[in-house]
Design a protein around this motif. Structure first.
Motif, short mmCIF file in Angstrom:
data_model
loop_
_atom_site.label_atom_id
_atom_site.label_comp_id
_atom_site.label_asym_id
_atom_site.label_seq_id
_atom_site.Cartn_x
_atom_site.Cartn_y
_atom_site.Cartn_z
N TRP A 7 0.79 -1.07 0.12
CA TRP A 7 0.24 0.05 0.02
C TRP A 7 0.98 1.35 -0.07
O TRP A 7 1.91 1.13 0.59
CB TRP A 7 -0.86 0.10 1.33
N VAL A 8 0.39 1.99 -0.72
CA VAL A 8 1.58 3.46 -0.73
C VAL A 8 0.78 4.72 -0.32
O VAL A 8 -0.58 4.49 -0.64
CB VAL A 8 2.27 3.37 -2.42
N ALA A 9 1.37 5.76 -0.06
CA ALA A 9 0.83 6.95 0.22
C ALA A 9 1.61 8.20 -0.55
O ALA A 9 2.70 8.14 -0.42
CB ALA A 9 0.78 7.22 1.88
N SER A 26 2.81 -2.30 4.45
CA SER A 26 2.38 -3.48 4.25
C SER A 26 0.92 -3.49 4.41
O SER A 26 0.22 -4.47 4.24
CB SER A 26 3.15 -4.36 5.32
N SER A 27 0.40 -2.69 5.15
CA SER A 27 -0.93 -2.47 5.34
C SER A 27 -1.68 -1.19 5.11
O SER A 27 -1.00 -0.09 5.26
CB SER A 27 -1.00 -2.43 7.07
N PRO A 28 -2.83 -1.14 4.77
CA PRO A 28 -3.58 -0.05 4.50
C PRO A 28 -3.57 0.95 5.37
O PRO A 28 -3.66 2.24 5.43
CB PRO A 28 -4.80 -0.44 4.00
N VAL A 29 -3.67 0.42 6.74
CA VAL A 29 -3.83 1.44 7.84
C VAL A 29 -2.63 2.07 7.99
O VAL A 29 -2.75 3.42 8.58
CB VAL A 29 -3.81 0.53 9.26
N ALA A 30 -1.60 1.56 7.62
CA ALA A 30 -0.16 2.38 7.90
C ALA A 30 -0.04 3.42 6.81
O ALA A 30 0.25 4.53 7.15
CB ALA A 30 0.99 1.36 7.85
N ALA A 31 -0.34 3.12 5.66
CA ALA A 31 -0.50 4.09 4.50
C ALA A 31 -1.44 5.25 4.80
O ALA A 31 -1.05 6.38 4.69
CB ALA A 31 -0.68 3.39 3.17
N THR A 37 -0.97 11.99 8.86
CA THR A 37 0.17 12.85 9.48
C THR A 37 0.63 14.06 8.59
O THR A 37 0.51 15.42 8.70
CB THR A 37 1.45 12.21 9.68
N ALA A 38 0.80 13.64 7.26
CA ALA A 38 1.25 14.69 6.37
C ALA A 38 0.18 15.40 5.92
O ALA A 38 0.39 17.05 5.78
CB ALA A 38 1.60 14.10 4.88
N LYS A 73 9.44 13.15 6.09
CA LYS A 73 10.09 12.19 7.30
C LYS A 73 9.10 11.89 8.43
O LYS A 73 9.30 10.76 8.93
CB LYS A 73 11.20 13.11 7.74
N LYS A 74 8.49 12.72 8.99
CA LYS A 74 7.54 12.73 9.83
C LYS A 74 6.37 11.49 9.71
O LYS A 74 6.00 10.60 10.23
CB LYS A 74 6.73 13.64 10.29
N ALA A 75 5.91 11.60 8.28
CA ALA A 75 4.74 10.84 7.81
C ALA A 75 5.45 9.40 7.64
O ALA A 75 4.66 8.36 8.14
CB ALA A 75 4.28 11.16 6.46
N ILE A 76 6.75 9.13 7.29
CA ILE A 76 7.22 7.95 7.27
C ILE A 76 7.59 7.29 8.47
O ILE A 76 7.39 6.11 8.57
CB ILE A 76 8.52 8.00 6.41
N GLU A 77 7.82 8.06 9.38
CA GLU A 77 8.12 7.50 10.78
C GLU A 77 6.64 6.96 11.24
O GLU A 77 6.71 5.87 12.08
CB GLU A 77 8.56 8.77 11.77
N VAL A 78 5.87 7.82 11.21
CA VAL A 78 4.44 7.44 11.62
C VAL A 78 3.94 6.07 10.89
O VAL A 78 3.57 4.94 11.61
CB VAL A 78 3.39 8.27 11.66
N GLY A 79 4.09 6.22 9.53
CA GLY A 79 3.70 4.85 8.90
C GLY A 79 4.44 3.54 9.09
O GLY A 79 3.71 2.65 9.27
#
Length: 126
Positions: A7-9, A26-31, A37-38, A73-79
């Motif tokens: 899953w991509v964002a 790996s999951s839609p929730v993480a994306a 966040t962004a 960077k912040k969005a990738i940390e959260v994801g």
């Protein structure tokens, strides 16, 4: 969802044609959480979020620099954190009787016509 299962964002920058890449998960929730966040940092508290109740605890560590790189960077940390939590919770056990996976766990055959939904079936088991 990409055809290989990730899953991509990404998000478009305000008043620009460029996009900010937020990662592959790996999951839609993480994306979705990376996107939330962004969009929160780009549009503020009035942003429309997928999980508004979950961003409240993260807003305390606000960004001072609102550049595309710092937002990415912040969005990738959260994801990545959500992805790690999702994968640690997921246990590979055989389904019990009556188990129906959620929509994002199913891998439908895109070459088949869909079957009508059973109105008597329960929702996903969580």
């Amino acid at each position: 969802m990409r055809k290989w299962g990730k899953w991509v964002a990404e998000i478009r920058e305000p008043n620009k044609r460029s996009r900010i890449w937020l990662g592959s998960y790996s999951s839609p929730v993480a994306a979705a959480r990376a996107y939330d966040t962004a969009v929160y940092y780009l549009r503020g508290p009035s942003a429309r979020l997928n999980f508004p109740e979950l961003l409240v605890g993260e807003s305390g560590g606000g960004l001072r620099d609102l550049s595309a790189a710092s937002i990415r960077k912040k969005a990738i940390e959260v994801g990545a954190r959500v992805d790690a939590l999702e994968s640690s919770v997921h246990v590979d056990t055989p389904p019990t009787s009556g188990f129906k996976p959620c929509w994002f766990q199913e891998k439908p055959d895109l070459n088949k016509t869909p079957e009508p939904e059973d109105p008597d079936a329960d929702d996903c088991i969580r």
